[in-house]
Motif scaffolding. Structure first.
Motif, PDB file in Angstrom:
ATOM      1  N   LYS A 125      44.355  44.670  75.573  1.00 27.13           N
ATOM      2  CA  LYS A 125      43.623  44.796  76.739  1.00 27.13           C
ATOM      3  C   LYS A 125      43.320  46.182  76.610  1.00 27.13           C
ATOM      4  CE  LYS A 125      43.126  42.622  80.915  1.00 27.13           C
ATOM      5  NZ  LYS A 125      43.737  41.828  81.948  1.00 27.13           N
ATOM      6  N   VAL A 126      42.066  46.623  76.974  1.00 25.42           N
ATOM      7  CA  VAL A 126      41.631  47.904  77.143  1.00 25.42           C
ATOM      8  C   VAL A 126      42.025  48.282  78.460  1.00 25.42           C
ATOM      9  CG1 VAL A 126      39.623  49.372  77.338  1.00 25.42           C
ATOM     10  CG2 VAL A 126      39.641  47.594  75.738  1.00 25.42           C
ATOM     11  N   MET A 156      28.226  46.518  70.546  1.00 27.38           N
ATOM     12  CA  MET A 156      29.187  46.188  71.185  1.00 27.38           C
ATOM     13  C   MET A 156      30.641  47.302  71.377  1.00 27.38           C
ATOM     14  SD  MET A 156      32.165  43.828  69.233  1.00 27.38           S
ATOM     15  CE  MET A 156      32.454  44.906  68.187  1.00 27.38           C
ATOM     16  N   ILE A 157      30.672  48.282  70.392  1.00 30.18           N
ATOM     17  CA  ILE A 157      31.449  49.526  70.657  1.00 30.18           C
ATOM     18  C   ILE A 157      31.281  50.271  71.891  1.00 30.18           C
ATOM     19  CG2 ILE A 157      32.389  51.506  69.592  1.00 30.18           C
ATOM     20  CD1 ILE A 157      32.413  50.266  67.134  1.00 30.18           C
ATOM     21  N   LYS A 158      29.856  50.476  72.052  1.00 30.65           N
ATOM     22  CA  LYS A 158      29.502  51.214  73.073  1.00 30.65           C
ATOM     23  C   LYS A 158      29.695  50.635  74.385  1.00 30.65           C
ATOM     24  CE  LYS A 158      24.931  51.805  73.725  1.00 30.65           C
ATOM     25  NZ  LYS A 158      23.780  52.143  73.599  1.00 30.65           N
ATOM     26  N   ASN A 159      29.593  49.317  74.571  1.00 28.18           N
ATOM     27  CA  ASN A 159      29.810  48.744  75.601  1.00 28.18           C
ATOM     28  C   ASN A 159      31.204  48.256  76.005  1.00 28.18           C
ATOM     29  OD1 ASN A 159      26.859  48.887  76.301  1.00 28.18           O
ATOM     30  ND2 ASN A 159      26.458  47.127  75.082  1.00 28.18           N
ATOM     31  N   GLY A 180      39.478  46.643  80.704  1.00 30.49           N
ATOM     32  CA  GLY A 180      39.802  44.981  81.148  1.00 30.49           C
ATOM     33  C   GLY A 180      39.397  44.129  79.729  1.00 30.49           C
ATOM     34  N   ASP A 181      38.598  44.545  79.009  1.00 27.05           N
ATOM     35  CA  ASP A 181      38.045  43.715  77.983  1.00 27.05           C
ATOM     36  C   ASP A 181      39.237  43.645  76.999  1.00 27.05           C
ATOM     37  OD1 ASP A 181      35.660  44.089  78.709  1.00 27.05           O
ATOM     38  OD2 ASP A 181      35.027  45.539  77.240  1.00 27.05           O
ATOM     39  N   THR A 182      39.289  42.301  76.349  1.00 24.49           N
ATOM     40  CA  THR A 182      40.342  41.819  75.409  1.00 24.49           C
ATOM     41  C   THR A 182      39.488  42.147  73.918  1.00 24.49           C
ATOM     42  OG1 THR A 182      41.551  40.274  76.573  1.00 24.49           O
ATOM     43  CG2 THR A 182      41.774  40.188  74.601  1.00 24.49           C
ATOM     44  N   ILE A 183      40.424  42.897  73.143  1.00 24.68           N
ATOM     45  CA  ILE A 183      39.815  43.393  71.840  1.00 24.68           C
ATOM     46  C   ILE A 183      40.630  43.074  70.893  1.00 24.68           C
ATOM     47  CG2 ILE A 183      38.415  45.229  72.709  1.00 24.68           C
ATOM     48  CD1 ILE A 183      40.397  47.083  71.559  1.00 24.68           C
ATOM     49  N   VAL A 184      40.118  42.750  69.539  1.00 25.76           N
ATOM     50  CA  VAL A 184      40.650  42.585  68.475  1.00 25.76           C
ATOM     51  C   VAL A 184      40.338  43.845  67.539  1.00 25.76           C
ATOM     52  CG1 VAL A 184      41.067  41.088  66.171  1.00 25.76           C
ATOM     53  CG2 VAL A 184      40.710  39.979  68.530  1.00 25.76           C
ATOM     54  N   THR A 185      41.315  44.378  66.899  1.00 23.83           N
ATOM     55  CA  THR A 185      40.975  45.672  65.906  1.00 23.83           C
ATOM     56  C   THR A 185      40.878  45.036  64.720  1.00 23.83           C
ATOM     57  OG1 THR A 185      43.429  46.044  65.512  1.00 23.83           O
ATOM     58  CG2 THR A 185      42.545  47.081  67.165  1.00 23.83           C
ATOM     59  N   ARG A 191      37.624  53.877  68.402  1.00 19.28           N
ATOM     60  CA  ARG A 191      36.558  52.796  68.808  1.00 19.28           C
ATOM     61  C   ARG A 191      35.864  52.073  67.651  1.00 19.28           C
ATOM     62  NH1 ARG A 191      33.158  53.903  74.095  1.00 19.28           N
ATOM     63  NH2 ARG A 191      34.204  55.212  75.130  1.00 19.28           N
ATOM     64  N   ALA A 192      35.892  52.748  66.415  1.00 15.50           N
ATOM     65  CA  ALA A 192      35.200  52.179  65.351  1.00 15.50           C
ATOM     66  C   ALA A 192      36.023  51.163  64.687  1.00 15.50           C
ATOM     67  CB  ALA A 192      35.091  53.335  64.157  1.00 15.50           C
ATOM     68  N   MET A 193      37.498  51.203  64.958  1.00 15.15           N
ATOM     69  CA  MET A 193      38.156  50.149  64.562  1.00 15.15           C
ATOM     70  C   MET A 193      38.028  48.597  65.235  1.00 15.15           C
ATOM     71  SD  MET A 193      39.682  51.195  61.662  1.00 15.15           S
ATOM     72  CE  MET A 193      38.094  51.863  61.426  1.00 15.15           C
ATOM     73  N   ILE A 194      37.492  48.667  66.259  1.00 18.40           N
ATOM     74  CA  ILE A 194      37.129  47.395  67.008  1.00 18.40           C
ATOM     75  C   ILE A 194      36.572  46.358  66.299  1.00 18.40           C
ATOM     76  CG2 ILE A 194      36.386  46.364  69.282  1.00 18.40           C
ATOM     77  CD1 ILE A 194      36.913  49.039  70.569  1.00 18.40           C
ATOM     78  N   SER A 195      37.088  45.262  66.207  1.00 19.56           N
ATOM     79  CA  SER A 195      36.125  44.261  65.267  1.00 19.56           C
ATOM     80  C   SER A 195      35.464  43.612  66.212  1.00 19.56           C
ATOM     81  CB  SER A 195      36.957  43.707  64.051  1.00 19.56           C
ATOM     82  OG  SER A 195      38.065  42.982  64.640  1.00 19.56           O
TER      83      SER A 195
END
Length: 115
Positions: A75-76, A56-59, A63-68, A100-104
């Motif tokens: 939004k990335v 998931m982190i690699k991809n 424009g992606d909406t993420i949650v840390t 990146r590692a903090m993206i959940s």
């Protein structure tokens, strides 16, 4: 008369199993079973979750909406492959760098990367 009160060592060994190899195997079987159960119930699913999170982190794309892991939703805005961090817009005009590692979680996929 005292000799009748105690069992001789030869008789006692016969009651304990005699063969040391079979008793060793029967003593190890429960430990092996516990390890196999732990492997299938705990270790294997955890390894699968780690692999999915790394994928998931690699991809993650712009424009992606993420949650840390801290609970920040954004939004990335910028992703550079090979770097350990990304730029995320958490409010209008407010950009932060996030490891990146903090993206959940990736909630919504954004636009594809332009060639």
């Amino acid at each position: 008369m005292e000799s009748h009160l105690f069992i001789s060592p030869a008789y006692a060994q016969g009651f304990l199993g005699g063969d040391g190899a079979t008793s060793l195997i029967t003593n190890l079987v429960p430990f092996i079973l516990i390890f196999v159960i732990m492997w299938f119930l705990i270790i294997r699913p955890q390894q699968k979750r780690v692999r999915e999170h790394q994928e998931m982190i690699k991809n993650v794309r712009r424009g992606d909406t993420i949650v840390t892991t801290g609970g920040i939703i954004g939004k990335v805005t910028k992703v550079i492959d090979g770097t350990p961090d990304i730029d995320v817009e958490i409010a209008n005009g407010v950009n932060v760098k996030v490891a990146r590692a903090m993206i959940s979680e990736v909630r919504t996929k954004g636009e594809p990367v332009k060639a």
